[in-house]
Design an enzyme around this catalytic site. Structure first.
Site, PDB file in Angstrom:
ATOM      1  N   VAL A  92      -0.651  14.066   2.319  1.00 27.21           N
ATOM      2  CA  VAL A  92       0.644  13.960   1.639  1.00 27.21           C
ATOM      3  C   VAL A  92       0.486  13.527   0.180  1.00 27.21           C
ATOM      4  CG1 VAL A  92       2.040  13.518   3.684  1.00 27.21           C
ATOM      5  CG2 VAL A  92       0.886  11.627   2.576  1.00 27.21           C
TER       6      VAL A  92
ATOM      7  N   GLU B 180       0.832  -1.210   0.000  1.00 29.69           N
ATOM      8  CA  GLU B 180       0.000   0.000   0.000  1.00 29.69           C
ATOM      9  C   GLU B 180       0.861   1.253   0.000  1.00 29.69           C
ATOM     10  OE1 GLU B 180      -2.622   1.374  -0.470  1.00 29.69           O
ATOM     11  OE2 GLU B 180      -4.394   0.323   0.233  1.00 29.69           O
ATOM     12  N   ASP B 181       0.301   2.342  -0.481  1.00 29.54           N
ATOM     13  CA  ASP B 181       0.982   3.635  -0.368  1.00 29.54           C
ATOM     14  C   ASP B 181       0.828   4.196   1.048  1.00 29.54           C
ATOM     15  OD1 ASP B 181      -1.755   4.005  -0.670  1.00 29.54           O
ATOM     16  OD2 ASP B 181      -1.579   5.441  -2.319  1.00 29.54           O
TER      17      ASP B 181
ATOM     18  N   ASP C  86      -1.530  10.879  -4.538  1.00 28.85           N
ATOM     19  CA  ASP C  86      -1.985  11.962  -5.413  1.00 28.85           C
ATOM     20  C   ASP C  86      -2.831  12.979  -4.680  1.00 28.85           C
ATOM     21  OD1 ASP C  86      -4.252  10.023  -5.237  1.00 28.85           O
ATOM     22  OD2 ASP C  86      -5.221  11.503  -6.523  1.00 28.85           O
TER      23      ASP C  86
ATOM     24  N   ASP D 245      -4.439   4.430   6.346  1.00 29.75           N
ATOM     25  CA  ASP D 245      -5.038   5.573   7.017  1.00 29.75           C
ATOM     26  C   ASP D 245      -6.071   5.063   8.026  1.00 29.75           C
ATOM     27  OD1 ASP D 245      -5.408   8.380   7.308  1.00 29.75           O
ATOM     28  OD2 ASP D 245      -7.181   8.292   6.047  1.00 29.75           O
TER      29      ASP D 245
HETATM   30  P1  IMP Z   1      -8.058   3.925   4.259  1.00 31.30           P
HETATM   31  O1  IMP Z   1      -6.890   3.338   5.037  1.00 31.30           O
HETATM   32  O2  IMP Z   1      -9.153   2.949   4.006  1.00 31.30           O
HETATM   33  O3  IMP Z   1      -8.552   5.192   4.885  1.00 31.30           O
HETATM   34  O4  IMP Z   1      -7.608   4.327   2.785  1.00 31.30           O
HETATM   35  C1  IMP Z   1      -6.386   4.847   2.523  1.00 31.30           C
HETATM   36  C2  IMP Z   1      -6.372   5.303   1.081  1.00 31.30           C
HETATM   37  O5  IMP Z   1      -6.807   6.679   0.991  1.00 31.30           O
HETATM   38  C3  IMP Z   1      -4.959   5.288   0.541  1.00 31.30           C
HETATM   39  O6  IMP Z   1      -4.684   4.083  -0.117  1.00 31.30           O
HETATM   40  C4  IMP Z   1      -4.921   6.494  -0.367  1.00 31.30           C
HETATM   41  O7  IMP Z   1      -5.314   6.162  -1.660  1.00 31.30           O
HETATM   42  C5  IMP Z   1      -5.937   7.448   0.201  1.00 31.30           C
HETATM   43  N1  IMP Z   1      -5.252   8.470   1.048  1.00 31.30           N
HETATM   44  C6  IMP Z   1      -5.294   8.520   2.392  1.00 31.30           C
HETATM   45  N2  IMP Z   1      -4.544   9.533   2.858  1.00 31.30           N
HETATM   46  C7  IMP Z   1      -3.992  10.145   1.783  1.00 31.30           C
HETATM   47  C8  IMP Z   1      -3.095  11.276   1.625  1.00 31.30           C
HETATM   48  O8  IMP Z   1      -2.622  11.916   2.592  1.00 31.30           O
HETATM   49  N3  IMP Z   1      -2.759  11.595   0.341  1.00 31.30           N
HETATM   50  C9  IMP Z   1      -3.241  10.930  -0.737  1.00 31.30           C
HETATM   51  N4  IMP Z   1      -4.070   9.863  -0.629  1.00 31.30           N
HETATM   52  C10 IMP Z   1      -4.453   9.471   0.626  1.00 31.30           C
HETATM   53 MG    MG Z   2      -3.877   3.428  -1.881  1.00 33.18          MG
END
Ligand code: IMP
Ligand code: MG
Length: 185
Positions: free
Chosen positions: A154, A100-101, A160, A104
Site C-alpha cells: 500500500v 507508525e505508518d 511510499d 508489518d
Molecule cells: P516491519 O514491521 O519491521 O516489517 O517494517 C515495517 C516498515 O516497512 C514500515 O514502517 C514501512 O516503512 C515499510 N512497509 C511495510 N509494508 C509497506 C507497504 O505496504 N508500503 C510501503 N511501505 C511498507
Molecule cells: Mg514506517
C-alpha cells in the site's frame, strides 16, 4: 501526470481514513487524559499520520522523531535495524506512544520498543495507521490501529513506493509493485 500509478486502486478513502483517525484519537484522549502523551514518530512514513492524529488530540502532546534504517525487505530475509537519528529529548518517566505508518513483520518495532524501554518511560505503547497482522513474524503489542489490512502493498498517508505517493490522502493498493521500497521507514 497521473497522481496514482495505473496499477493502483483506492483501499481507504480520505473520509474513511479521517474517521478512523478520529476514532483512535478519541481513545488516546481518554487514556492519556491525566498527564498527556509524547508521540514518537518514526521517520519518514509516520509523519503524515502523526500530524493528522495530533490535530484531534485534546491532551497535552509532545512530539519527537527518530529515524531508523532497516535492511529487511518485504519479501526477503528479516534484517538488522539501526537508529540513524535519535530522539532529541529523553523519555524517562513519560507516557510514550510510538506512532507508525504500518506494522508489518513487527521486527522494526520490536527493536525500537526494546531500545526505548531501556530509557525508563512511564509507559510505552504503539499506535499505527495500518496493521498487516497476517505477516507478523514477532509479536508486538499494538494498542491503537486505524485499519487492519491484508497482504497488499500500500501507498499513501505516509507510505511510499520508491519515495513516491506519501502525500496521497487515501490509502491505495499497488498490485505487483515490483520491488519493495528500499529505504528505512
Ligand atoms: P516491519 O514491521 O519491521 O516489517 O517494517 C515495517 C516498515 O516497512 C514500515 O514502517 C514501512 O516503512 C515499510 N512497509 C511495510 N509494508 C509497506 C507497504 O505496504 N508500503 C510501503 N511501505 C511498507
Ligand atoms: Mg514506517
Amino acid at each position: 501526470m497521473r497522481v496514482l500509478p495505473e496499477n493502483a486502486r483506492v483501499l481507504f478513502t480520505e473520509e474513511q481514513v479521517d474517521a478512523q483517525v478520529r476514532r483512535v484519537a478519541a481513545g488516546i484522549n481518554e487514556r492519556y487524559r491525566s498527564g498527556g502523551v509524547k508521540l514518537i514518530g518514526v521517520l519518514k512514513g509516520s509523519v503524515f499520520f502523526l500530524t493528522a492524529l495530533s490535530r484531534y488530540l485534546e491532551v497535552p502532546v509532545r512530539v519527537d522523531f527518530l529515524a531508523i534504517s532497516s535492511f529487511s525487505t518485504r519479501r526477503g530475509a528479516p534484517g538488522v535495524v539501526r537508529i540513524e537519528k535519535d530522539l532529541d529529548e529523553p523519555i524517562e518517566g513519560e507516557d510514550v506512544l510510538v506512532v507508525e505508518d504500518i506494522v508489518d513483520t513487527g521486527l522494526t518495532l520490536r527493536y525500537l520498543l526494546r531500545t526505548l524501554a531501556g530509557r525508563g518511560p512511564n509507559s510505552l505503547g504503539i499506535c499505527t495507521l495500518l496493521d498487516r497482522a497476517a505477516r507478523r513474524l514477532v509479536e508486538v503489542p499494538v494498542e491503537y490501529r486505524c485499519f487492519e489490512i491484508g497482504d497488499h502493498f500500500v501507498v499513501g498517508c505516509g507510505l511510499d513506493y520508491k519515495q513516491l505517493y506519501r502525500n496521497l490522502r487515501c490509502v491505495a493498493v499497488i498490485d505487483s509493485p515490483g520491488q519493495e521500497s528500499s529505504d528505512s521507514d
